[in-house]
Every structure is written in C-alpha cells, then in structure tokens.
Design a protein around this motif. Structure first.
Motif, PDB file in Angstrom:
ATOM      1  N   LYS A 168     -64.062  10.989  68.571  1.00 20.17           N
ATOM      2  CA  LYS A 168     -63.821  11.664  68.897  1.00 20.17           C
ATOM      3  C   LYS A 168     -65.444  12.456  68.604  1.00 20.17           C
ATOM      4  CE  LYS A 168     -60.175  11.921  71.859  1.00 20.17           C
ATOM      5  NZ  LYS A 168     -60.198  11.583  72.609  1.00 20.17           N
ATOM      6  N   ALA A 169     -65.983  12.308  67.837  1.00 21.22           N
ATOM      7  CA  ALA A 169     -66.755  12.950  67.715  1.00 21.22           C
ATOM      8  C   ALA A 169     -68.094  12.000  68.009  1.00 21.22           C
ATOM      9  CB  ALA A 169     -67.399  13.396  65.955  1.00 21.22           C
ATOM     10  N   MET A 170     -67.239  11.471  68.006  1.00 22.71           N
ATOM     11  CA  MET A 170     -68.781   9.971  68.828  1.00 22.71           C
ATOM     12  C   MET A 170     -69.294  10.100  69.830  1.00 22.71           C
ATOM     13  SD  MET A 170     -68.835   6.885  65.871  1.00 22.71           S
ATOM     14  CE  MET A 170     -67.161   7.125  65.137  1.00 22.71           C
ATOM     15  N   GLU A 171     -67.964  10.050  70.696  1.00 23.31           N
ATOM     16  CA  GLU A 171     -67.657   9.997  72.120  1.00 23.31           C
ATOM     17  C   GLU A 171     -69.229  11.425  72.755  1.00 23.31           C
ATOM     18  OE1 GLU A 171     -64.168  10.597  75.765  1.00 23.31           O
ATOM     19  OE2 GLU A 171     -63.582   9.711  73.399  1.00 23.31           O
ATOM     20  N   MET A 172     -67.842  12.507  71.824  1.00 26.22           N
ATOM     21  CA  MET A 172     -68.913  14.043  72.096  1.00 26.22           C
ATOM     22  C   MET A 172     -70.535  13.963  72.130  1.00 26.22           C
ATOM     23  SD  MET A 172     -67.206  17.019  70.859  1.00 26.22           S
ATOM     24  CE  MET A 172     -68.178  18.009  71.416  1.00 26.22           C
ATOM     25  N   MET A 173     -71.504  12.772  71.262  1.00 29.92           N
ATOM     26  CA  MET A 173     -72.914  12.561  70.739  1.00 29.92           C
ATOM     27  C   MET A 173     -72.675  11.361  71.324  1.00 29.92           C
ATOM     28  SD  MET A 173     -73.252  13.214  67.047  1.00 29.92           S
ATOM     29  CE  MET A 173     -74.601  13.240  67.322  1.00 29.92           C
ATOM     30  N   GLY A 174     -71.978  10.336  73.442  1.00 32.32           N
ATOM     31  CA  GLY A 174     -72.513   9.831  74.038  1.00 32.32           C
ATOM     32  C   GLY A 174     -72.694   8.320  73.513  1.00 32.32           C
ATOM     33  N   ILE A 175     -72.438   7.729  71.683  1.00 30.00           N
ATOM     34  CA  ILE A 175     -72.290   6.501  71.184  1.00 30.00           C
ATOM     35  C   ILE A 175     -71.648   6.168  72.335  1.00 30.00           C
ATOM     36  CG2 ILE A 175     -72.203   5.701  69.170  1.00 30.00           C
ATOM     37  CD1 ILE A 175     -72.572   8.142  67.577  1.00 30.00           C
ATOM     38  N   ALA A 176     -71.506   4.232  72.060  1.00 28.86           N
ATOM     39  CA  ALA A 176     -70.810   3.203  72.898  1.00 28.86           C
ATOM     40  C   ALA A 176     -70.153   3.445  72.172  1.00 28.86           C
ATOM     41  CB  ALA A 176     -71.617   2.408  72.881  1.00 28.86           C
ATOM     42  N   LYS A 177     -69.234   2.796  72.727  1.00 20.46           N
ATOM     43  CA  LYS A 177     -68.042   2.724  71.654  1.00 20.46           C
ATOM     44  C   LYS A 177     -67.870   1.401  71.242  1.00 20.46           C
ATOM     45  CE  LYS A 177     -64.289   4.897  74.461  1.00 20.46           C
ATOM     46  NZ  LYS A 177     -62.996   5.414  74.285  1.00 20.46           N
ATOM     47  N   GLU A 178     -69.102   0.776  71.081  1.00 21.31           N
ATOM     48  CA  GLU A 178     -69.227  -0.619  70.365  1.00 21.31           C
ATOM     49  C   GLU A 178     -69.964  -0.181  68.842  1.00 21.31           C
ATOM     50  OE1 GLU A 178     -72.131  -0.825  73.799  1.00 21.31           O
ATOM     51  OE2 GLU A 178     -69.444  -0.987  73.219  1.00 21.31           O
ATOM     52  N   GLU A 179     -70.450   0.581  68.958  1.00 20.44           N
ATOM     53  CA  GLU A 179     -71.637   1.344  68.108  1.00 20.44           C
ATOM     54  C   GLU A 179     -70.608   2.144  66.958  1.00 20.44           C
ATOM     55  OE1 GLU A 179     -75.278   0.468  67.462  1.00 20.44           O
ATOM     56  OE2 GLU A 179     -74.434  -0.396  68.740  1.00 20.44           O
ATOM     57  N   TYR A 180     -69.179   2.193  67.405  1.00 18.50           N
ATOM     58  CA  TYR A 180     -68.485   3.206  66.331  1.00 18.50           C
ATOM     59  C   TYR A 180     -67.997   2.757  65.107  1.00 18.50           C
ATOM     60  CZ  TYR A 180     -66.865   6.624  70.136  1.00 18.50           C
ATOM     61  OH  TYR A 180     -66.690   6.749  70.999  1.00 18.50           O
ATOM     62  N   PRO A 181     -68.095   0.986  64.828  1.00 14.37           N
ATOM     63  CA  PRO A 181     -67.793   0.347  63.312  1.00 14.37           C
ATOM     64  C   PRO A 181     -69.423   1.161  62.999  1.00 14.37           C
ATOM     65  CG  PRO A 181     -67.201  -0.726  65.433  1.00 14.37           C
ATOM     66  CD  PRO A 181     -68.123   0.006  66.036  1.00 14.37           C
ATOM     67  N   LYS A 182     -70.418   0.545  63.219  1.00 14.89           N
ATOM     68  CA  LYS A 182     -71.514   1.086  62.559  1.00 14.89           C
ATOM     69  C   LYS A 182     -71.868   2.239  62.026  1.00 14.89           C
ATOM     70  CE  LYS A 182     -74.633  -2.463  64.920  1.00 14.89           C
ATOM     71  NZ  LYS A 182     -75.671  -1.508  65.949  1.00 14.89           N
ATOM     72  N   TYR A 183     -70.925   3.626  62.686  1.00 20.08           N
ATOM     73  CA  TYR A 183     -70.964   4.418  62.682  1.00 20.08           C
ATOM     74  C   TYR A 183     -70.410   4.901  61.276  1.00 20.08           C
ATOM     75  CZ  TYR A 183     -74.974   5.376  65.137  1.00 20.08           C
ATOM     76  OH  TYR A 183     -76.400   4.681  65.852  1.00 20.08           O
ATOM     77  N   MET A 184     -68.961   4.032  61.491  1.00 23.71           N
ATOM     78  CA  MET A 184     -68.037   4.225  60.496  1.00 23.71           C
ATOM     79  C   MET A 184     -68.285   4.099  59.206  1.00 23.71           C
ATOM     80  SD  MET A 184     -65.512   5.693  62.490  1.00 23.71           S
ATOM     81  CE  MET A 184     -63.903   5.193  61.165  1.00 23.71           C
ATOM     82  N   THR A 185     -68.774   3.378  58.894  1.00 18.24           N
ATOM     83  CA  THR A 185     -69.205   2.803  57.623  1.00 18.24           C
ATOM     84  C   THR A 185     -69.821   3.969  56.882  1.00 18.24           C
ATOM     85  OG1 THR A 185     -71.316   1.292  58.119  1.00 18.24           O
ATOM     86  CG2 THR A 185     -69.236   0.756  58.108  1.00 18.24           C
ATOM     87  N   LEU A 186     -70.544   4.888  57.485  1.00 20.36           N
ATOM     88  CA  LEU A 186     -72.115   5.685  57.471  1.00 20.36           C
ATOM     89  C   LEU A 186     -71.292   7.113  56.922  1.00 20.36           C
ATOM     90  CD1 LEU A 186     -75.397   4.638  59.865  1.00 20.36           C
ATOM     91  CD2 LEU A 186     -74.938   4.278  57.491  1.00 20.36           C
ATOM     92  N   LEU A 187     -70.315   6.954  57.355  1.00 21.57           N
ATOM     93  CA  LEU A 187     -69.392   8.725  57.478  1.00 21.57           C
ATOM     94  C   LEU A 187     -69.272   8.619  56.311  1.00 21.57           C
ATOM     95  CD1 LEU A 187     -67.837   9.133  61.015  1.00 21.57           C
ATOM     96  CD2 LEU A 187     -69.956  10.184  60.233  1.00 21.57           C
TER      97      LEU A 187
END
Length: 170
Positions: free
Chosen positions: A151-170
C-alpha cells in the motif's frame, strides 16, 4: 634529514593542464599553484612542484605573446608563429604515420569504451542510491501511516512489477 634537504634533492616539477574552458571562472589564461598545506595555508612544502592550468579562453593581456599564440593555436589550429608552425608540422607528421594513427585510434576507442562503461556504472550506482532513498521513504510511510509495504508503494506511485526490488530493501 634536515629541513629542506629532501627538497634540494628533488627536481623542479611542472604539471600542466590545458583546458579549453576556464576551470576557475576568473578569466585568467594561466593559473599557477604550488604545494600548500590545506590545514594551515601559511605552511608550504617549497618542493618546487607547480600545477599550471592553462585556459585557452582566458584574457590574453596577462600572458606572453608566445603563450597567447599557443592558446590561439589550440583553439583554432591555425599556427601564427614559429613555435606553433613547428607544432603543426609535428602534429601532421604524427597524423600521417599509419602505425601511430592506428595506435591512437585503438587508444581512443579504448577510452571511449571505458567512458561508456563508467557511464553505465554511474547510472547503476545512481539508480541503486535512488532505490535506497525511495525504500527509506516507503518505510516512513509504512511506520507513520501503519500501512503494509504494498500500500505504501502504491501511494508512492511505484509500478507493481517494481515491488519485489523494493521489498528486498525494506
């Protein structure tokens, strides 16, 4: 070793940079530097090492006629005195040597490839830094708004296919 003994053994050294732009924006044709201590500007090495920056675009009134002629030659490749004519002859001689031309072209190609690799690496590093900063922002949103990561990534306008990249950084 007494003070000054080391320096008396060293030869005077000049490091010359020829720039087709003004590196210090003072409109000088020549900037000369010698070794000074960064922490105490009153302390110098007196080691006879000089760094000279020549600005081919600078004010010609500050330098000798021969240096002004050299700067003009570098800017427009038109020789205008004996020295620049001899320099032009040497340049033409080197250009006409097929072996040296091939060596120069290979060297130039290597430099261009290295520059391209550097650009690619710089972009990759910049993207990684950007993702890390974005991950920090996602964490803040998750903490402050008590939201799950998606939901936080969605609010920031990050494309869904990019979620896994950011999940590894969280």
């Amino acid at each position: 070793m007494k003070k000054g003994e080391l320096y008396s053994r060293l030869r005077k050294t000049y490091i010359i940079f020829i720039c087709t732009f003004d590196p210090f924006d003072k409109n000088f044709t020549k900037y000369t530097f010698s070794s000074r201590c960064h922490e105490d500007c009153g302390l110098s090495l007196d080691d006879d090492v000089y760094k000279i920056f020549l600005n081919t675009q600078g004010d010609r009134h500050q330098v000798s006629k021969s240096l002004a002629n050299l700067m003009d030659y570098i800017n427009n490749n038109e020789p205008n005195d004996d020295f620049t004519r001899s320099l032009q002859e040497e340049v033409e001689l080197q250009r006409d040597d097929d072996g040296k031309r091939a060596l120069y072209m290979t060297y130039n190609q290597t430099l261009m490839e290295m520059e391209e690799k550097g650009k690619i690496k710089g972009r990759e590093e910049g993207r990684a830094e950007g993702r890390a900063e974005l991950a920090k922002a996602i964490k803040k949103i998750m903490e402050n708004m008590k939201l799950p990561a998606d939901k936080a990534m969605e609010m920031m306008g990050i494309a869904k296919e990019e979620y896994p990249k950011y999940m590894t950084l969280l």
